[in-house]
Structure formats: structure tokens, C-alpha cells
Scaffold this motif. Structure first.
Motif, PDB file in Angstrom:
ATOM      1  N   TRP A   1      19.899  -8.200   5.533  1.00  0.00           N
ATOM      2  CA  TRP A   1      20.914  -9.251   5.526  1.00  0.00           C
ATOM      3  C   TRP A   1      20.500 -10.502   4.763  1.00  0.00           C
ATOM      4  O   TRP A   1      21.326 -11.380   4.535  1.00  0.00           O
ATOM      5  N   LEU A   2      19.238 -10.610   4.364  1.00  0.00           N
ATOM      6  CA  LEU A   2      18.803 -11.799   3.634  1.00  0.00           C
ATOM      7  C   LEU A   2      19.601 -12.006   2.346  1.00  0.00           C
ATOM      8  O   LEU A   2      20.057 -13.130   2.085  1.00  0.00           O
ATOM      9  N   PRO A   3      19.830 -10.971   1.513  1.00  0.00           N
ATOM     10  CA  PRO A   3      20.689 -11.184   0.336  1.00  0.00           C
ATOM     11  C   PRO A   3      22.102 -11.604   0.699  1.00  0.00           C
ATOM     12  O   PRO A   3      22.721 -12.392  -0.028  1.00  0.00           O
ATOM     13  N   LEU A   4      22.626 -11.111   1.825  1.00  0.00           N
ATOM     14  CA  LEU A   4      23.969 -11.498   2.273  1.00  0.00           C
ATOM     15  C   LEU A   4      24.009 -12.988   2.613  1.00  0.00           C
ATOM     16  O   LEU A   4      24.950 -13.696   2.218  1.00  0.00           O
ATOM     17  N   ILE A   5      22.999 -13.464   3.335  1.00  0.00           N
ATOM     18  CA  ILE A   5      22.945 -14.878   3.707  1.00  0.00           C
ATOM     19  C   ILE A   5      22.822 -15.753   2.461  1.00  0.00           C
ATOM     20  O   ILE A   5      23.513 -16.782   2.327  1.00  0.00           O
ATOM     21  N   LEU A   6      21.970 -15.354   1.543  1.00  0.00           N
ATOM     22  CA  LEU A   6      21.779 -16.126   0.314  1.00  0.00           C
ATOM     23  C   LEU A   6      23.047 -16.131  -0.537  1.00  0.00           C
ATOM     24  O   LEU A   6      23.434 -17.172  -1.085  1.00  0.00           O
ATOM     25  N   LEU A   7      23.707 -14.988  -0.631  1.00  0.00           N
ATOM     26  CA  LEU A   7      24.950 -14.894  -1.409  1.00  0.00           C
ATOM     27  C   LEU A   7      26.043 -15.750  -0.778  1.00  0.00           C
ATOM     28  O   LEU A   7      26.796 -16.429  -1.484  1.00  0.00           O
ATOM     29  N   SER A   8      26.135 -15.726   0.548  1.00  0.00           N
ATOM     30  CA  SER A   8      27.139 -16.533   1.247  1.00  0.00           C
ATOM     31  C   SER A   8      26.858 -18.018   1.086  1.00  0.00           C
ATOM     32  O   SER A   8      27.780 -18.821   0.886  1.00  0.00           O
ATOM     33  N   LEU A   9      25.592 -18.401   1.157  1.00  0.00           N
ATOM     34  CA  LEU A   9      25.214 -19.803   0.994  1.00  0.00           C
ATOM     35  C   LEU A   9      25.525 -20.283  -0.421  1.00  0.00           C
ATOM     36  O   LEU A   9      26.067 -21.389  -0.616  1.00  0.00           O
ATOM     37  N   ALA A  10      25.215 -19.453  -1.406  1.00  0.00           N
ATOM     38  CA  ALA A  10      25.501 -19.814  -2.798  1.00  0.00           C
ATOM     39  C   ALA A  10      27.002 -19.978  -3.015  1.00  0.00           C
ATOM     40  O   ALA A  10      27.459 -20.938  -3.643  1.00  0.00           O
ATOM     41  N   GLY A  11      27.790 -19.043  -2.478  1.00  0.00           N
ATOM     42  CA  GLY A  11      29.243 -19.133  -2.610  1.00  0.00           C
ATOM     43  C   GLY A  11      29.804 -20.373  -1.942  1.00  0.00           C
ATOM     44  O   GLY A  11      30.731 -21.013  -2.461  1.00  0.00           O
ATOM     45  N   THR A  12      29.227 -20.730  -0.797  1.00  0.00           N
ATOM     46  CA  THR A  12      29.692 -21.915  -0.074  1.00  0.00           C
ATOM     47  C   THR A  12      29.460 -23.180  -0.882  1.00  0.00           C
ATOM     48  O   THR A  12      30.337 -24.055  -0.961  1.00  0.00           O
ATOM     49  N   TRP A  13      28.295 -23.308  -1.499  1.00  0.00           N
ATOM     50  CA  TRP A  13      28.010 -24.507  -2.315  1.00  0.00           C
ATOM     51  C   TRP A  13      28.922 -24.586  -3.535  1.00  0.00           C
ATOM     52  O   TRP A  13      29.487 -25.643  -3.832  1.00  0.00           O
ATOM     53  N   ILE A  14      29.087 -23.472  -4.231  1.00  0.00           N
ATOM     54  CA  ILE A  14      29.918 -23.471  -5.441  1.00  0.00           C
ATOM     55  C   ILE A  14      31.373 -23.773  -5.106  1.00  0.00           C
ATOM     56  O   ILE A  14      32.029 -24.614  -5.743  1.00  0.00           O
ATOM     57  N   LEU A  15      31.905 -23.099  -4.100  1.00  0.00           N
ATOM     58  CA  LEU A  15      33.326 -23.251  -3.766  1.00  0.00           C
ATOM     59  C   LEU A  15      33.632 -24.604  -3.122  1.00  0.00           C
ATOM     60  O   LEU A  15      34.715 -25.152  -3.317  1.00  0.00           O
ATOM     61  N   SER A  16      32.685 -25.146  -2.348  1.00  0.00           N
ATOM     62  CA  SER A  16      32.914 -26.457  -1.740  1.00  0.00           C
ATOM     63  C   SER A  16      32.951 -27.543  -2.808  1.00  0.00           C
ATOM     64  O   SER A  16      33.743 -28.487  -2.727  1.00  0.00           O
TER      65      SER A  16
END
Length: 267
Positions: free
Chosen positions: A155-170
Motif C-alpha cells: 500500500w505504500l505506492p497507493l499512499i504516495l500516489l494519493s498524497l501526490a494527487g491531493t497536492w496537485i489537485l488542491s
């Protein structure tokens, strides 16, 4: 090269913990069942999806097929947990900064922490759903595979991908308010283009490589591999997925840091 997003997360770890705790508890404050809703909601959705796909459409799954609808439910739920983490983070992201203008205008606040709080909140609900999945597995298989211990690395890549998406989209949501509607449409499409209701092997061979381009497809398949099939994760996924996740996160964090200088002017 210094990995800036890790340094930022570490320096703001106490703030992240307090805000995440407040958000989780505040979500159910005043309700009669309180935090039990975090278990009831996924169970209700799981029951509906399982009935429709296993009884109405007569869908079957090779893994745990002998368990009948319960076997289908377990495979379905493993995919839903992964998708819900990604979906919850990215659906909230476009309004994350806009809904907290005081943090931008009136106080000195590490705005990047808001993204990590969203991921922490989604991670908490993923853990409650995971506990339900393991109970279902214990009923269906009379055991829980020891390979589930690999799940944090899976799940580490999932967490990192979600965090990256959150920063970009916010950051993008501050400048382009319509992006929230666009993301909701994209997430609805992604749900059915991910192997949640079916395994990748169920597709014709010519379509399997195309579906594999979806990063969630790989994460979902690896999640089922360690939690249901009792197999170790593929080493290439762990190494390449983690390295790619860190790289994407660092790029997203740097873009967010540059963009936030203009937040106050726009808001």
C-alpha cells in the motif's frame, strides 16, 4: 538531492496527528452510533455490490469460488478498499484549500499538511475496512494468510500516489474551480475501469496490457495477492512502485509549494 516532502511531513507530524484525529472524531460527533459508522457504511455497500454482481449478474471469481457469494464479496471488497482510499483523497482535494481560506490569509500554516490529513483520514477508514475483510476471510477460509504482513509495503505506492494527487489537485482547485466536477466524473469512470468487480485475467488478452496502465489495477491485484491468495508481492512492483511513488510525490510537493505563493491573491 534532498527529499523535501518527507522533511515537511516529519517536521509537521504532531500537527498532522492532531488534525487527523480531530477530523476522524469530528466526522461522527453527535451521531448515535459514532465511529461505528466507519464499519457500517462499507458493510452496507459491500452487501449491495455483492448481491447485484453475484446474484443478479451471476458473476463468479476463480479465487474462493467454492465460497460462493462470500468469496466474491471478499475479492470485491479488497479492490474497493484500494479504490476508496484513492477516490476519497482525490475527490476532496480540489476544495481542500478553498474551504480553509483562514489558513491561507490570516495565519502562518503549513498548507501541505491539509493534504496529508486527507490521506490520513482515508487511511484510517481503509484500516477499518481491512479489519472487516480479514473477518470475512476467516469465515470463508478459516484462516488469514500470513502474507498479509506485506500489505504496508503493497500500500505504500497507493499512499504516495494519493498524497501526490491531493497536492496537485488542491493547488489546481484554487485556480480552476471546475476541476472538482471533472475529478468526480473521472473517478466514476476509473471505478469501472479498475479490476474491482473482476480480475484482470477475466479480460481478453488484448485488453489486459491496456488495463495494466492503470496504476490502481496493479495495486488492487497485488493487494488481493497478499491478502487473499496467500502469495508474496512481486518484487518488481515493490521496488518500482515505491520509487515511482516517491518521485511523483516529490514533484507534486514542489509544484504545490510554488503554487501556494499565489493562493492568498486568488482567494
Amino acid at each position: 538531492m534532498k527529499v523535501k516532502f518527507i522533511a515537511s511531513l516529519w517536521s509537521n507530524r504532531e500537527l498532522w496527528w492532531r488534525l487527523t484525529e480531530r477530523e476522524i472524531l469530528g466526522r461522527y460527533r453527535g451521531s448515535a452510533l459514532g465511529i461505528l459508522w466507519s464499519f457500517i457504511t462499507p458493510l452496507a455497500m459491500l452487501a449491495v455490490y455483492t448481491f447485484v454482481f453475484s446474484q443478479v449478474f451471476k458473476a463468479r471469481w476463480g479465487t474462493l469460488e467454492n465460497a460462493g457469494p462470500l468469496g466474491f464479496a471478499i475479492n470485491l471488497f479488497a479492490g474497493l478498499i484500494v479504490f476508496n482510499v484513492f477516490s476519497e483523497c482525490n475527490s476532496r482535494a480540489p476544495n481542500l484549500i478553498c474551504s480553509n481560506p483562514n489558513y491561507v490569509k490570516k495565519v502562518i500554516f503549513p498548507l501541505e499538511t491539509l493534504g496529508s490529513v486527507a490521506v490520513g483520514n482515508a487511511g484510517f477508514h481503509a484500516l477499518t475496512s481491512l479489519s472487516i475483510l480479514l473477518v470475512f476471510e476467516l469465515i470463508a477460509m478459516q484462516r488469514i494468510p500470513l502474507t498479509v504482513c506485506w500489505l504496508p509495503l503493497v500500500w505504500l505506492p497507493l499512499i504516495l500516489l494519493s498524497l501526490a494527487g491531493t497536492w496537485i489537485l488542491s493547488a489546481a482547485g484554487v485556480f480552476l474551480r471546475d476541476i472538482g466536477q471533472l475529478i468526480n466524473v473521472a473517478l466514476n469512470m476509473l471505478m469501472f475501469l479498475s479490476p474491482i468487480f473482476f480480475p484482470v485475467s477475466a479480460l481478453p488478452e488484448r485488453w489486459q496490457p491496456i488495463l495494466s496502465l492503470n496504476p490502481l489495477a496493479v495495486i488492487i491485484e497485488q493487494t488481493r495477492r497478499v491478502t487473499i491468495q496467500g502469495l508474496n508481492p512481486q518484487p518488481l512492483y515493490i521496488v518500482a512502485g515505491t520509487m515511482a511513488g516517491f518521485a511523483i510525490c516529490e514533484i507534486s510537493f514542489r509544484i504545490f509549494q510554488k503554487s501556494k505563493r499565489a493562493f492568498a491573491d486568488v482567494l
